[in-house]
Design an enzyme around this catalytic site. Sequence first.
Site, PDB file in Angstrom:
ATOM      1  N   GLY A  77       0.799  -1.221   0.000  1.00  0.00           N
ATOM      2  CA  GLY A  77       0.000   0.000   0.000  1.00  0.00           C
ATOM      3  C   GLY A  77       0.829   1.266   0.000  1.00  0.00           C
ATOM      4  O   GLY A  77       0.353   2.312  -0.443  1.00  0.00           O
TER       5      GLY A  77
ATOM      6  N   GLU B 158      29.280   0.516   6.922  1.00  0.00           N
ATOM      7  CA  GLU B 158      27.866   0.874   7.018  1.00  0.00           C
ATOM      8  C   GLU B 158      27.439   1.085   8.470  1.00  0.00           C
ATOM      9  O   GLU B 158      26.248   1.226   8.762  1.00  0.00           O
ATOM     10  CB  GLU B 158      26.998  -0.219   6.373  1.00  0.00           C
ATOM     11  CG  GLU B 158      27.267  -0.399   4.885  1.00  0.00           C
ATOM     12  CD  GLU B 158      26.419  -1.514   4.280  1.00  0.00           C
ATOM     13  OE1 GLU B 158      25.399  -1.894   4.892  1.00  0.00           O
ATOM     14  OE2 GLU B 158      26.791  -1.997   3.192  1.00  0.00           O
TER      15      GLU B 158
ATOM     16  N   GLU C 136      27.286  -0.908  10.876  1.00  0.00           N
ATOM     17  CA  GLU C 136      26.399  -1.962  11.343  1.00  0.00           C
ATOM     18  C   GLU C 136      26.946  -2.577  12.626  1.00  0.00           C
ATOM     19  O   GLU C 136      28.150  -2.794  12.763  1.00  0.00           O
ATOM     20  CB  GLU C 136      26.245  -3.050  10.277  1.00  0.00           C
ATOM     21  CG  GLU C 136      25.436  -2.614   9.067  1.00  0.00           C
ATOM     22  CD  GLU C 136      25.249  -3.740   8.064  1.00  0.00           C
ATOM     23  OE1 GLU C 136      24.209  -3.728   7.373  1.00  0.00           O
ATOM     24  OE2 GLU C 136      26.131  -4.606   7.963  1.00  0.00           O
TER      25      GLU C 136
END
Length: 373
Positions: A299, A327, A329
């Site tokens: 949606g 990154e 992480e």
Amino acid sequence: MFFYGTLCHLPLLELVLAGEHYCTRPAMLPGHRVSWVKDQPFPTIEPDPSASAIGLLVEELGDTARARLDFYEGGFDYALKKVAVHPDGTAAPVTAQVYFPAPGLWTPGGPWSLDDWIAQWGEMTLEAAGEVMSYFGKISAQVVAERFPMIRTRAASRVRARASTTPTTVRADFGAGDIDVHASARPYAQFFTMEEQDLSFRRYSGEMSEVVNRAAFVGGDAVIVLPYDPIRDRVMLVEQFRMGPHIRGDPLPWTLEPIAGRIDAGETPESSARREAHEEAGLALDRLIALPHHYPSPGSNTEYFYTYIALCDLPDTAAGIGGAADEVEDIRSHVIPFARLMELVNSGEAACGPLVLCALWLALNRDGFRAGS
């Protein structure tokens, strides 16, 4: 100007120049060699007295055309230099400018092939260039260069989407021809983007709807991987801080998940799954079993998940701390019995949709894997 690489592909040149006037003819730059950049989908050029660069001479460029070319190339540390090129069928050389990379910027690989590049990278590059040039006059070429990895990831996702062959046995066989886009905009663009359209769509009555305004969050296709050891009857989960729960106001925004990550441009979902398992958990995967691939939130979100159970070896020592340092992480992995996974699903602690899907699918199929182990 003389082009030796991707801008010799006329559809790309036309997209970058967007209707600006120019003329082209084949040409050659003596004393230079064009090679693939090692591990990259584009070429580089370097001096070589024994070689000649075959390319395209582009003439009659106006100021706007040159500005558009500088924008497309300018964020990647290229500099214009004057050279003498030889147009086909003409003895007299012509002075032209060439985009040369900074010395030492790229490591040359094998000989460059425009045809091979078009076959493998042409469609994705046109998609990426469309987004890049939509920022002309709005942001700098340097900012575009910083965003370019995700621009390519989004472009590759659109190429994969167009190649989709999912069936229409229950749903309506409506397609792009049943949607009229009246206006489009990109009000937000950073690592992710938000795209907005004024559009009408085919109703089930056969008529077109009124024009409505709709928007979607644009990410990139991703892989989801739940590692499973059928001999020990164990799975691996990863845990990390997540912005979605944090922005929602969840007091515990560290979530339990399968291994997951974006599919980089040029990767297959399978190769991405193996790369992410190694980056996040230092894990080598054996067999990949595809689960239903799907849109998690159609949606409002373009993301599409390629989902897998991965058979592998999960000893006690498999758990630990991992993630890609570049990154930022910080990922903790857990190796737990399958029964414990189902407890986490039932208690709500495993509140991640892809993890729930993988757990329920594995609950239905794990006896077969264990019998064959």
